[in-house]
Design a protein around this motif. Structure first.
Motif, PDB file in Angstrom:
ATOM      1  N   ALA A 222      -2.552   1.797  -0.976  1.00 19.37           N
ATOM      2  CA  ALA A 222      -2.202   2.838  -0.015  1.00 19.37           C
ATOM      3  C   ALA A 222      -2.599   4.179  -0.619  1.00 19.37           C
ATOM      4  O   ALA A 222      -1.970   4.667  -1.562  1.00 19.37           O
ATOM      5  N   ASP A 223      -3.672   4.760  -0.102  1.00 19.22           N
ATOM      6  CA  ASP A 223      -4.166   6.031  -0.636  1.00 19.22           C
ATOM      7  C   ASP A 223      -3.321   7.195  -0.140  1.00 19.22           C
ATOM      8  O   ASP A 223      -2.713   7.113   0.941  1.00 19.22           O
ATOM      9  N   PRO A 224      -3.275   8.291  -0.909  1.00 20.05           N
ATOM     10  CA  PRO A 224      -2.466   9.457  -0.517  1.00 20.05           C
ATOM     11  C   PRO A 224      -2.829  10.002   0.866  1.00 20.05           C
ATOM     12  O   PRO A 224      -1.984  10.526   1.577  1.00 20.05           O
ATOM     13  N   GLY A 225      -4.095   9.867   1.262  1.00 18.04           N
ATOM     14  CA  GLY A 225      -4.512  10.378   2.567  1.00 18.04           C
ATOM     15  C   GLY A 225      -4.098   9.515   3.741  1.00 18.04           C
ATOM     16  O   GLY A 225      -4.327   9.877   4.894  1.00 18.04           O
ATOM     17  N   GLY A 226      -3.499   8.355   3.460  1.00 22.22           N
ATOM     18  CA  GLY A 226      -3.026   7.482   4.528  1.00 22.22           C
ATOM     19  C   GLY A 226      -3.850   6.235   4.745  1.00 22.22           C
ATOM     20  O   GLY A 226      -3.432   5.329   5.473  1.00 22.22           O
ATOM     21  N   ALA A 227      -5.045   6.157   4.134  1.00 18.11           N
ATOM     22  CA  ALA A 227      -5.869   4.961   4.296  1.00 18.11           C
ATOM     23  C   ALA A 227      -5.272   3.790   3.524  1.00 18.11           C
ATOM     24  O   ALA A 227      -4.711   3.967   2.441  1.00 18.11           O
ATOM     25  N   VAL A 228      -5.403   2.593   4.088  1.00 20.72           N
ATOM     26  CA  VAL A 228      -4.885   1.377   3.459  1.00 20.72           C
ATOM     27  C   VAL A 228      -6.026   0.378   3.329  1.00 20.72           C
ATOM     28  O   VAL A 228      -6.671   0.019   4.310  1.00 20.72           O
ATOM     29  N   ARG A 229      -6.286  -0.062   2.097  1.00 23.83           N
ATOM     30  CA  ARG A 229      -7.312  -1.075   1.841  1.00 23.83           C
ATOM     31  C   ARG A 229      -6.646  -2.336   1.311  1.00 23.83           C
ATOM     32  O   ARG A 229      -5.719  -2.262   0.480  1.00 23.83           O
ATOM     33  N   GLU A 230      -7.118  -3.490   1.773  1.00 25.80           N
ATOM     34  CA  GLU A 230      -6.519  -4.764   1.387  1.00 25.80           C
ATOM     35  C   GLU A 230      -7.606  -5.805   1.154  1.00 25.80           C
ATOM     36  O   GLU A 230      -8.636  -5.807   1.830  1.00 25.80           O
ATOM     37  N   ARG A 231      -7.316  -6.687   0.216  1.00 27.00           N
ATOM     38  CA  ARG A 231      -8.171  -7.848  -0.007  1.00 27.00           C
ATOM     39  C   ARG A 231      -7.284  -9.043  -0.290  1.00 27.00           C
ATOM     40  O   ARG A 231      -6.319  -8.948  -1.062  1.00 27.00           O
ATOM     41  N   LEU A 232      -7.602 -10.172   0.347  1.00 22.03           N
ATOM     42  CA  LEU A 232      -6.816 -11.394   0.197  1.00 22.03           C
ATOM     43  C   LEU A 232      -7.750 -12.526  -0.183  1.00 22.03           C
ATOM     44  O   LEU A 232      -8.824 -12.686   0.409  1.00 22.03           O
ATOM     45  N   LEU A 233      -7.351 -13.324  -1.181  1.00 21.69           N
ATOM     46  CA  LEU A 233      -8.171 -14.431  -1.668  1.00 21.69           C
ATOM     47  C   LEU A 233      -7.299 -15.665  -1.803  1.00 21.69           C
ATOM     48  O   LEU A 233      -6.265 -15.638  -2.480  1.00 21.69           O
ATOM     49  N   GLN A 234      -7.693 -16.767  -1.136  1.00 21.28           N
ATOM     50  CA  GLN A 234      -6.957 -18.022  -1.284  1.00 21.28           C
ATOM     51  C   GLN A 234      -7.415 -18.702  -2.563  1.00 21.28           C
ATOM     52  O   GLN A 234      -8.615 -18.846  -2.807  1.00 21.28           O
ATOM     53  N   LEU A 235      -6.442 -19.139  -3.382  1.00 19.06           N
ATOM     54  CA  LEU A 235      -6.745 -19.638  -4.717  1.00 19.06           C
ATOM     55  C   LEU A 235      -6.871 -21.147  -4.792  1.00 19.06           C
ATOM     56  O   LEU A 235      -7.359 -21.671  -5.791  1.00 19.06           O
ATOM     57  N   ASP A 236      -6.417 -21.875  -3.770  1.00 21.50           N
ATOM     58  CA  ASP A 236      -6.525 -23.331  -3.791  1.00 21.50           C
ATOM     59  C   ASP A 236      -7.224 -23.811  -2.524  1.00 21.50           C
ATOM     60  O   ASP A 236      -7.243 -23.126  -1.509  1.00 21.50           O
ATOM     61  N   GLY A 237      -7.824 -25.002  -2.615  1.00 22.02           N
ATOM     62  CA  GLY A 237      -8.575 -25.517  -1.481  1.00 22.02           C
ATOM     63  C   GLY A 237      -9.895 -24.776  -1.315  1.00 22.02           C
ATOM     64  O   GLY A 237     -10.383 -24.123  -2.243  1.00 22.02           O
ATOM     65  N   PRO A 238     -10.484 -24.856  -0.117  1.00 21.33           N
ATOM     66  CA  PRO A 238     -11.756 -24.161   0.128  1.00 21.33           C
ATOM     67  C   PRO A 238     -11.596 -22.655  -0.089  1.00 21.33           C
ATOM     68  O   PRO A 238     -10.556 -22.084   0.234  1.00 21.33           O
ATOM     69  N   ARG A 239     -12.619 -22.031  -0.665  1.00 20.31           N
ATOM     70  CA  ARG A 239     -12.554 -20.595  -0.924  1.00 20.31           C
ATOM     71  C   ARG A 239     -12.479 -19.838   0.404  1.00 20.31           C
ATOM     72  O   ARG A 239     -13.339 -19.987   1.271  1.00 20.31           O
ATOM     73  N   GLN A 240     -11.451 -19.010   0.538  1.00 17.09           N
ATOM     74  CA  GLN A 240     -11.282 -18.204   1.728  1.00 17.09           C
ATOM     75  C   GLN A 240     -10.901 -16.786   1.293  1.00 17.09           C
ATOM     76  O   GLN A 240     -10.110 -16.608   0.377  1.00 17.09           O
ATOM     77  N   GLU A 241     -11.450 -15.827   1.991  1.00 18.53           N
ATOM     78  CA  GLU A 241     -11.288 -14.432   1.574  1.00 18.53           C
ATOM     79  C   GLU A 241     -11.388 -13.534   2.800  1.00 18.53           C
ATOM     80  O   GLU A 241     -12.103 -13.842   3.757  1.00 18.53           O
ATOM     81  N   VAL A 242     -10.667 -12.436   2.764  1.00 21.69           N
ATOM     82  CA  VAL A 242     -10.780 -11.431   3.826  1.00 21.69           C
ATOM     83  C   VAL A 242     -10.555 -10.055   3.211  1.00 21.69           C
ATOM     84  O   VAL A 242      -9.753  -9.893   2.284  1.00 21.69           O
TER      85      VAL A 242
END
Length: 316
Positions: A60-80
């Motif tokens: 959460a940046d001071p200017g209000g922008a929000v960046r996110e990254r999600l990575l599934q660690l088991d099973g088929p590789r999935q990411e967003v």
């Protein structure tokens, strides 16, 4: 003896509003944590008795922008990867599992309004991923939504554990940190892998002239968005309505059938209800589909209430 019992009884009654007020304070801290708190960690997700493990980076940046990254660690590789809730890239089948909004269950809402539809209760203290937490129950005041149990970090207000519960207290969905740090993720941690394929965000056509509306939605649910979107399987335009009460969400989709023979359907996938109803019209019928983390009976009543919009009226 009677006097002692009476004093204990009165003491319990007096404690009830105090507990509700304390719970409201914690829920208010939760309401804006997504925009103000950076974190990173590993959490377990459980649905339908199936577990998966995920790593998350949230800045959460001071200017209000929000960046996110999600990575599934088991099973088929999935990411967003997302910026301000808008998906930037996807790897694997993650797109089918994640809706809009944050990747961890914290969202902005009016806590006082939420207390109108949920009974807020303090359940005590807990310890999750090595951090002290306060346990809050949100018990629905009606049969139209599910209950929640939230373990909120005492230092930051971050939800360290979230349980979605049905009317019998059975767990429908669990998200729980096993490791968490409130350090701010750097650019390298937020950078998606080479497997994460960029997607072109298609902006739905937002319109107040959608020719359909729902005559009934559960009390407390408000219309968050109305749009017309192109169907992924045809050239037809699909009317879309998004509703929320601050915690629970559901969407209504209305799509033309052009005379196709399609049966009604009702499915419960863990916490997610999917109800599809055929609506007969002069031009071949419409399919009304309700999808959301609400009881299937609620979804069915919503689907049955969808009607053509009166000419010149605004969507509801």
């Amino acid at each position: 003896m009677r006097a002692t019992v009476l004093l204990l009884f009165l003491g319990g009654l007096l404690a009830m509003p105090v507990q509700a007020a304390d719970a409201l304070v914690w829920v208010k801290r939760l309401s804006d944590v997504e925009q103000r708190q950076s974190f990173q960690g590993t959490f377990v997700y459980e649905r339908n008795g199936v577990f998966s493990t995920h790593e998350i980076w949230h800045r959460a940046d001071p200017g209000g922008a929000v960046r996110e990254r999600l990575l599934q660690l088991d099973g088929p590789r999935q990411e967003v990867s997302r910026i301000d809730g808008v998906t930037q890239c996807i790897a694997g089948g993650m797109a089918g599992q994640l809706g809009g909004g944050p990747l961890w269950p914290a969202r902005k809402f009016n806590a006082a309004d939420l207390a109108s539809w949920y009974d807020l209760r303090m359940l005590g203290e807990s310890r999750i991923a090595g951090r002290d937490a306060m346990v809050i129950a949100l018990v629905p005041r009606d049969q139209y939504r599910y209950g929640f149990e939230l373990h909120i970090d005492q230092q930051t207000g971050l939800p360290l554990k979230s349980l979605l519960l049905n009317e019998k207290g059975q767990i429908l969905e669990r998200l729980q940190f096993t490791r968490v740090s409130i350090d701010t993720p750097d650019d390298a941690a937020l950078q998606p892998s080479a497997d994460c394929q960029a997607i072109r965000a298609s902006k739905p056509e937002v319109s107040a002239k959608v020719p359909w509306h729902s005559e009934w939605v559960p009390p407390g649910f408000t219309l968050d968005g109305v749009s017309m979107q192109r169907s992924p399987v045809s050239e037809d335009q699909v009317a879309s309505f998004d509703y929320g009460d601050g915690l629970a969400r559901f969407s209504i989709f209305v799509e033309p059938l052009h005379g196709a023979k399609v049966d009604d359907a009702r499915t419960q996938l863990g916490p997610t209800a999917v109800v599809a109803k055929r609506l007969n019209t002069d031009d071949g019928g419409m399919m009304v589909t309700v999808v959301g983390e609400i009881p299937s009976g609620t979804a069915e009543r919503i689907a049955m209430s969808v009607r053509p919009q009166a000419q010149g009226a605004a969507a509801q």
